[in-house]
Design a protein around this motif. Structure first.
Motif, PDB file in Angstrom:
ATOM      1  N   SER A  23       0.819  -1.217   0.000  1.00  0.00           N
ATOM      2  CA  SER A  23       0.000   0.000   0.000  1.00  0.00           C
ATOM      3  C   SER A  23       0.851   1.264   0.000  1.00  0.00           C
ATOM      4  N   GLY A  24       2.188   1.096   0.191  1.00  0.00           N
ATOM      5  CA  GLY A  24       3.098   2.236   0.180  1.00  0.00           C
ATOM      6  C   GLY A  24       3.514   2.694   1.564  1.00  0.00           C
ATOM      7  N   GLU A  25       2.899   2.175   2.595  1.00  0.00           N
ATOM      8  CA  GLU A  25       3.248   2.563   3.966  1.00  0.00           C
ATOM      9  C   GLU A  25       4.539   1.872   4.400  1.00  0.00           C
ATOM     10  N   THR A  26       5.322   2.553   5.231  1.00  0.00           N
ATOM     11  CA  THR A  26       6.554   1.988   5.780  1.00  0.00           C
ATOM     12  C   THR A  26       6.522   2.155   7.288  1.00  0.00           C
ATOM     13  N   TYR A  27       6.869   1.080   7.992  1.00  0.00           N
ATOM     14  CA  TYR A  27       6.887   1.084   9.451  1.00  0.00           C
ATOM     15  C   TYR A  27       8.220   0.539   9.937  1.00  0.00           C
ATOM     16  N   GLN A  28       8.731   1.117  11.037  1.00  0.00           N
ATOM     17  CA  GLN A  28       9.964   0.654  11.666  1.00  0.00           C
ATOM     18  C   GLN A  28       9.694   0.384  13.126  1.00  0.00           C
ATOM     19  N   GLY A  29      10.216  -0.736  13.604  1.00  0.00           N
ATOM     20  CA  GLY A  29      10.040  -1.054  15.012  1.00  0.00           C
ATOM     21  C   GLY A  29      10.274  -2.521  15.276  1.00  0.00           C
ATOM     22  N   GLN A  30       9.794  -2.963  16.429  1.00  0.00           N
ATOM     23  CA  GLN A  30       9.959  -4.354  16.837  1.00  0.00           C
ATOM     24  C   GLN A  30       8.743  -5.161  16.395  1.00  0.00           C
ATOM     25  N   CYS A  31       9.013  -6.302  15.757  1.00  0.00           N
ATOM     26  CA  CYS A  31       7.949  -7.150  15.246  1.00  0.00           C
ATOM     27  C   CYS A  31       7.447  -8.095  16.328  1.00  0.00           C
ATOM     28  N   GLY A  45       7.140   3.893  17.282  1.00  0.00           N
ATOM     29  CA  GLY A  45       7.116   5.002  18.225  1.00  0.00           C
ATOM     30  C   GLY A  45       5.741   5.633  18.347  1.00  0.00           C
ATOM     31  N   ARG A  46       4.860   5.355  17.384  1.00  0.00           N
ATOM     32  CA  ARG A  46       3.511   5.941  17.388  1.00  0.00           C
ATOM     33  C   ARG A  46       2.422   4.945  17.741  1.00  0.00           C
ATOM     34  N   GLY A  47       2.805   3.706  18.065  1.00  0.00           N
ATOM     35  CA  GLY A  47       1.801   2.728  18.459  1.00  0.00           C
ATOM     36  C   GLY A  47       2.026   1.375  17.819  1.00  0.00           C
ATOM     37  N   LEU A  48       1.045   0.523  17.958  1.00  0.00           N
ATOM     38  CA  LEU A  48       1.098  -0.842  17.463  1.00  0.00           C
ATOM     39  C   LEU A  48       0.284  -0.935  16.175  1.00  0.00           C
ATOM     40  N   PHE A  49       0.896  -1.482  15.123  1.00  0.00           N
ATOM     41  CA  PHE A  49       0.233  -1.617  13.838  1.00  0.00           C
ATOM     42  C   PHE A  49       0.235  -3.082  13.429  1.00  0.00           C
ATOM     43  N   SER A  50      -0.896  -3.604  12.985  1.00  0.00           N
ATOM     44  CA  SER A  50      -1.032  -4.995  12.577  1.00  0.00           C
ATOM     45  C   SER A  50      -1.170  -5.066  11.059  1.00  0.00           C
ATOM     46  N   PHE A  51      -0.558  -6.089  10.443  1.00  0.00           N
ATOM     47  CA  PHE A  51      -0.595  -6.245   8.995  1.00  0.00           C
ATOM     48  C   PHE A  51      -0.504  -7.724   8.628  1.00  0.00           C
TER      49      PHE A  51
END
Length: 62
Positions: A23-31, A45-51
């Motif tokens: 979708s073009g989104e990029t996320y960085q963090g701990q999986c 840093g902005r919350g939890l994202f599920s994919f």
């Protein structure tokens, strides 16, 4: 490409990753494991994202 093995390794190692979705989104963090089969979560840093794993375009370890 199947990213499930790479995601499982990152979860086990506690490594930070960068996920770029189709979708073009990029996320960085701990999986983390997601709440449904085939889904993962990433703590940013902005919350939890599920994919879903099928939505990954690129994945790299940080």
């Amino acid at each position: 490409m199947d990213y499930n093995a790479k995601l499982q390794q990152a979860i086990h190692a506690g490594a930070k990753i960068q996920v770029h979705l189709i979708s073009g989104e990029t996320y960085q963090g701990q999986c983390l494991l997601g709440d449904r089969p085939g889904y993962y979560s990433i703590q940013t840093g902005r919350g939890l994202f599920s994919f879903p794993s099928w939505a990954i375009k690129r994945l790299k370890n940080l």
